[in-house]
Design an enzyme around this catalytic site. Structure first.
Site, PDB file in Angstrom:
ATOM      1  N   LYS A  60       2.096   8.389  -2.774  1.00 61.11           N
ATOM      2  CA  LYS A  60       0.735   8.093  -3.342  1.00 61.11           C
ATOM      3  C   LYS A  60      -0.260   8.506  -2.390  1.00 61.11           C
ATOM      4  CE  LYS A  60      -0.627   3.509  -3.180  1.00 61.11           C
ATOM      5  NZ  LYS A  60      -0.681   2.273  -3.612  1.00 61.11           N
TER       6      LYS A  60
ATOM      7  N   ARG B  72      -4.847  -5.528   3.580  1.00 58.99           N
ATOM      8  CA  ARG B  72      -4.635  -4.075   3.335  1.00 58.99           C
ATOM      9  C   ARG B  72      -5.922  -3.439   4.151  1.00 58.99           C
ATOM     10  NH1 ARG B  72      -4.691  -3.759  -3.017  1.00 58.99           N
ATOM     11  NH2 ARG B  72      -5.997  -5.648  -2.596  1.00 58.99           N
TER      12      ARG B  72
ATOM     13  N   ASP C 183     -26.009 -27.216  -1.933  1.00 59.86           N
ATOM     14  CA  ASP C 183     -26.409 -25.889  -1.206  1.00 59.86           C
ATOM     15  C   ASP C 183     -25.528 -24.787  -1.290  1.00 59.86           C
ATOM     16  OD1 ASP C 183     -25.070 -26.817   0.452  1.00 59.86           O
ATOM     17  OD2 ASP C 183     -26.575 -27.004   2.210  1.00 59.86           O
TER      18      ASP C 183
ATOM     19  N   HIS D  11       1.318  -7.182   4.098  1.00 62.76           N
ATOM     20  CA  HIS D  11       1.234  -5.873   4.625  1.00 62.76           C
ATOM     21  C   HIS D  11       1.082  -6.069   6.338  1.00 62.76           C
ATOM     22  CE1 HIS D  11       0.088  -1.962   2.321  1.00 62.76           C
ATOM     23  NE2 HIS D  11       0.245  -3.016   1.352  1.00 62.76           N
TER      24      HIS D  11
HETATM   25  C1  R5P Z   1      -1.018  -0.876  -1.477  1.00 61.69           C
HETATM   26  O1  R5P Z   1      -0.458  -0.005  -0.422  1.00 61.69           O
HETATM   27  C2  R5P Z   1       0.007  -1.734  -2.164  1.00 61.69           C
HETATM   28  O2  R5P Z   1       1.279  -1.681  -1.863  1.00 61.69           O
HETATM   29  C3  R5P Z   1      -0.238  -1.633  -3.747  1.00 61.69           C
HETATM   30  O3  R5P Z   1       0.302  -0.314  -4.257  1.00 61.69           O
HETATM   31  C4  R5P Z   1      -1.654  -1.540  -4.145  1.00 61.69           C
HETATM   32  O4  R5P Z   1      -2.270  -2.541  -3.331  1.00 61.69           O
HETATM   33  C5  R5P Z   1      -1.747  -1.674  -5.503  1.00 61.69           C
HETATM   34  O5  R5P Z   1      -3.163  -1.686  -5.792  1.00 61.69           O
HETATM   35  P1  R5P Z   1      -3.849  -1.211  -7.266  1.00 61.69           P
HETATM   36  O6  R5P Z   1      -3.270  -1.963  -8.341  1.00 61.69           O
HETATM   37  O7  R5P Z   1      -5.222  -1.527  -7.035  1.00 61.69           O
HETATM   38  O8  R5P Z   1      -3.509   0.242  -7.347  1.00 61.69           O
END
Ligand code: R5P
Length: 312
Positions: free
Chosen positions: A210, A107, A48, A141
């Site tokens: 970013k 995250r 299952d 993280h």
């Molecule tokens: C996020 O803060 C992490 O440090 C990475 O930069 C992130 O998880 C990368 O994700 P992706 O490859 O989807 O851009």
């Protein structure tokens, strides 16, 4: 007749190391490197879809190290891991050390939008309910988690895989202060860029800025970093969709950067991430084996073994 108490038995013998489906490759290496006894766990599905766990090792009174990354298939891996850890306790293991090379959900450590689950808190509560003695994880993280030991209910050790990546790069290439700079693709990556730059002989390092628009889309800007005519080592903790690295390389190329060496600790590489990254034509693209992938050429086992030496 066994005259030893469980405590004495644990002290007299080497620990047992057991790998889950995403950790067995590391468990085997740890056993070879440190002479730990190698046990195993059988993981099957009931008809299952429920998970069946059976430990094949006599763990009573012994120190047990269980290794499993919570990727791929994060939810399946979580169930496998929690069931195994709790069973180890139940079978009378003396000390249980959970080695989680990749901790998923880290995250999602805040309620970014109203009503969201703070997933890492939920996962931590589940770990806490089992009360393992130690948790060893790699470049998790922890930006918004001040006290992981109390959150997870275990002595928490967050080690880095960046030194192993740097060792690999140093062995295969030569870098100089005048021609190479280390870049982290966002502010959180400064810690990894710093370590990488130090390990590569005191290179300059910097970070980009970013903004994440969606799980797949990011915008990257560069202020105050000079890369014109320079080779760039980009280092990050995770490559998931590859969006961050692709945008970082595009930005740095537009500023005159030359060759790229891309290094990440955890290569999740979802969907077409690998092909997007290869199209950037980097000199190298490498990750550790916390999560197995086609670019996981650097073993994290030596770093974990060092942490375990201190713990055990
Ligand atoms: C996020 O803060 C992490 O440090 C990475 O930069 C992130 O998880 C990368 O994700 P992706 O490859 O989807 O851009």
């Amino acid at each position: 007749m066994n005259f030893l108490t469980n405590f004495e038995r644990g002290l007299a013998t080497k620990p047992i190391v057991i790998g889950g489906r995403n950790g067995d490759h590391i468990a085997v290496e740890l056993s070879q490197a440190r002479g730990y006894e190698l046990g195993s766990v059988e993981v099957k599905k009931f008809p299952d879809g429920e998970t069946y766990i059976r430990i094949h090792a006599d763990v009573q009174g012994r120190d047990v190290i269980y290794v499993n990354s919570l990727q791929r298939e994060p939810n399946e891996s979580i169930i496998e891991t929690l069931y195994t850890l709790d069973t180890l306790r139940d079978l009378g293991a003396r000390r249980v050390v959970a080695v989680i090379p990749y901790m998923s959900y880290a995250r999602q450590d805040s309620r970014f939008n109203p009503g969201e689950a703070i997933s890492i808190h939920v996962l931590a509560k589940l770990f806490k309910s089992i009360s393992v003695d130690h948790i060893v994880t790699v470049d998790m993280h922890l930006h918004r988690i001040a006290d992981p030991s109390s959150l997870f209910g275990a002595n928490f050790h967050n080690i880095t895989g960046v030194r192993e990546l740097a060792r690999y790069l140093k062995k295969n290439y030569s870098f100089s202060k005048t021609s190479t700079v280390v870049i982290g693709p966002d502010e959180e990556a400064e810690q990894w860029a710093k370590v990488m730059a130090e390990e590569l002989g005191g290179l300059e390092y910097g970070v980009l800025e970013k903004t994440r628009l969606s799980p797949e889309k990011v915008v990257i800007e560069a202020r105050g970093v000079k890369v014109e005519g320079m080779d760039v080592v980009i280092v990050d903790d995770i490559i998931s969709t590859g969006g961050t690295i692709v945008e970082a390389v595009k930005t740095l190329r537009s500023m005159g950067a030359r060759d790229f060496y891309i290094a990440a600790v955890h290569a999740i590489l979802v969907g077409d991430a690998l092909s997007k990254l290869l199209r950037l034509n980097p000199r190298d693209l490498v990750a550790t084996n916390t999560v197995l992938s086609p670019i996981s050429r650097v073993s994290i086992a030596p770093a974990i073994a060092e942490a375990l030496d201190k713990i055990l």
